[in-house]
Design an enzyme around this catalytic site. Sequence first.
Site, mmCIF file in Angstrom:
data_model
loop_
_atom_site.group_PDB
_atom_site.id
_atom_site.type_symbol
_atom_site.label_atom_id
_atom_site.label_comp_id
_atom_site.label_asym_id
_atom_site.label_seq_id
_atom_site.Cartn_x
_atom_site.Cartn_y
_atom_site.Cartn_z
ATOM 1 N N ARG A 251 7.777 4.538 -8.717
ATOM 2 C CA ARG A 251 6.592 3.895 -9.270
ATOM 3 C C ARG A 251 5.699 4.907 -9.993
ATOM 4 N NH1 ARG A 251 2.807 0.135 -5.577
ATOM 5 N NH2 ARG A 251 2.389 1.951 -4.294
ATOM 6 N N LYS B 77 2.243 -6.488 -5.997
ATOM 7 C CA LYS B 77 0.905 -7.078 -6.066
ATOM 8 C C LYS B 77 0.116 -6.540 -7.260
ATOM 9 C CE LYS B 77 -0.327 -5.485 -2.024
ATOM 10 N NZ LYS B 77 0.768 -4.678 -1.476
ATOM 11 N N ARG C 262 -6.187 -6.150 5.645
ATOM 12 C CA ARG C 262 -4.954 -5.538 6.118
ATOM 13 C C ARG C 262 -4.895 -5.470 7.633
ATOM 14 N NH1 ARG C 262 -3.604 -2.331 1.361
ATOM 15 N NH2 ARG C 262 -1.914 -0.879 1.699
ATOM 16 N N ARG D 157 2.127 8.510 -7.496
ATOM 17 C CA ARG D 157 1.164 8.605 -6.407
ATOM 18 C C ARG D 157 1.708 9.505 -5.318
ATOM 19 N NH1 ARG D 157 -0.625 2.549 -4.891
ATOM 20 N NH2 ARG D 157 -0.538 3.458 -2.816
ATOM 21 N N ARG E 251 3.807 4.103 5.752
ATOM 22 C CA ARG E 251 3.053 2.963 5.216
ATOM 23 C C ARG E 251 3.749 1.634 5.521
ATOM 24 N NH1 ARG E 251 3.059 4.664 -0.449
ATOM 25 N NH2 ARG E 251 2.055 2.726 -1.041
HETATM 26 P P1 ADP Z 1 -0.012 -0.050 -1.157
HETATM 27 O O1 ADP Z 1 -0.227 -1.529 -1.023
HETATM 28 O O2 ADP Z 1 0.919 0.315 -2.237
HETATM 29 O O3 ADP Z 1 0.257 0.649 0.148
HETATM 30 P P2 ADP Z 1 -2.824 0.465 -1.730
HETATM 31 O O4 ADP Z 1 -3.120 1.027 -3.035
HETATM 32 O O5 ADP Z 1 -3.216 -0.941 -1.435
HETATM 33 O O6 ADP Z 1 -1.287 0.675 -1.571
HETATM 34 O O7 ADP Z 1 -3.440 1.379 -0.566
HETATM 35 C C1 ADP Z 1 -3.287 2.768 -0.545
HETATM 36 C C2 ADP Z 1 -3.914 3.319 0.732
HETATM 37 O O8 ADP Z 1 -5.309 3.018 0.758
HETATM 38 C C3 ADP Z 1 -3.376 2.741 2.038
HETATM 39 O O9 ADP Z 1 -2.214 3.407 2.486
HETATM 40 C C4 ADP Z 1 -4.573 2.952 2.983
HETATM 41 O O10 ADP Z 1 -4.664 4.276 3.435
HETATM 42 C C5 ADP Z 1 -5.752 2.698 2.076
HETATM 43 N N1 ADP Z 1 -6.168 1.261 2.111
HETATM 44 C C6 ADP Z 1 -6.084 0.374 1.097
HETATM 45 N N2 ADP Z 1 -6.538 -0.834 1.474
HETATM 46 C C7 ADP Z 1 -6.914 -0.720 2.777
HETATM 47 C C8 ADP Z 1 -7.447 -1.618 3.752
HETATM 48 N N3 ADP Z 1 -7.692 -2.908 3.470
HETATM 49 N N4 ADP Z 1 -7.700 -1.132 4.988
HETATM 50 C C9 ADP Z 1 -7.480 0.147 5.293
HETATM 51 N N5 ADP Z 1 -6.958 1.042 4.439
HETATM 52 C C10 ADP Z 1 -6.680 0.633 3.181
#
Ligand code: ADP
Length: 216
Positions: free
Chosen positions: A127, A13, A88, A160, A171
């Site tokens: 990554r 994404k 999410r 990361r 995750r």
């Molecule tokens: P990825 O899609 O690679 O897991 P993101 O960068 O989107 O990573 O998210 C990293 C972290 O940030 C998630 O594991 C979560 O803890 C938090 N996070 C991101 N977006 C949300 C969301 N919409 N709701 C709750 N937590 C979120």
Amino acid sequence: MNVILMGPPGAGKGTQSELIKKEYSIPHISTGDMFREAVSNGTELGNEAKKYMDEGNLVPDEITIGIVKERLSQPDCQKGFMLDGFPRTKIQAEALDEALKDMNVNIQSVINFSVPKEILLERLPARVTCKDCKSVFNKKFNPSSSGNKCEKCGEELIERDDDKGETVNKRLEVYLEQTNPVLDYYEKQGILYNLDGNRSTEEVFADIQNILGSSK
Ligand code: ADP
Ligand code: ZN
């Protein structure tokens, strides 16, 4: 144009969002980026979010919905926006619909990237992200042409913390449990587009352009 990008961690994404932003001139709203920024600035929000992120858990809905609403109210979102990593949970999706109703706008397309779990488990630990311009590379599958430096701006590339060890599994598990139901939510609204994310960046972007149409 208002778009949502969905898919598990490591599905691509972030990479595609850079291309979409350039082609369609809409702001990229990534809740993950917003939380990481808050963490690195040591704000109250950052300290709170970090507790959840380090464990691979979701930040509570109330906090997340609050920052997205605030972001969507900024003037640059009036010509459209791209959400990445939000919603999410079903509660977030419903809150988003409420907020959009108030703004008098709709989501046109929800693009879902499917990638097999085995591939995600290979992609995530490899990554790296540019410290400065946030471009994403993959040491294994899509390396920077400048080695350990960003090919766009020359800055250092960093891994990361949550792309390592057990957090990765957690995750993926959280995604299956809490985020998969959001796909049904959009399927029912008839705006869900599924694409195969296990292909080259160019092939995936070509599909996205077919879904979103010409930018002209
Ligand atoms: P990825 O899609 O690679 O897991 P993101 O960068 O989107 O990573 O998210 C990293 C972290 O940030 C998630 O594991 C979560 O803890 C938090 N996070 C991101 N977006 C949300 C969301 N919409 N709701 C709750 N937590 C979120
Ligand atoms: Zn860079």
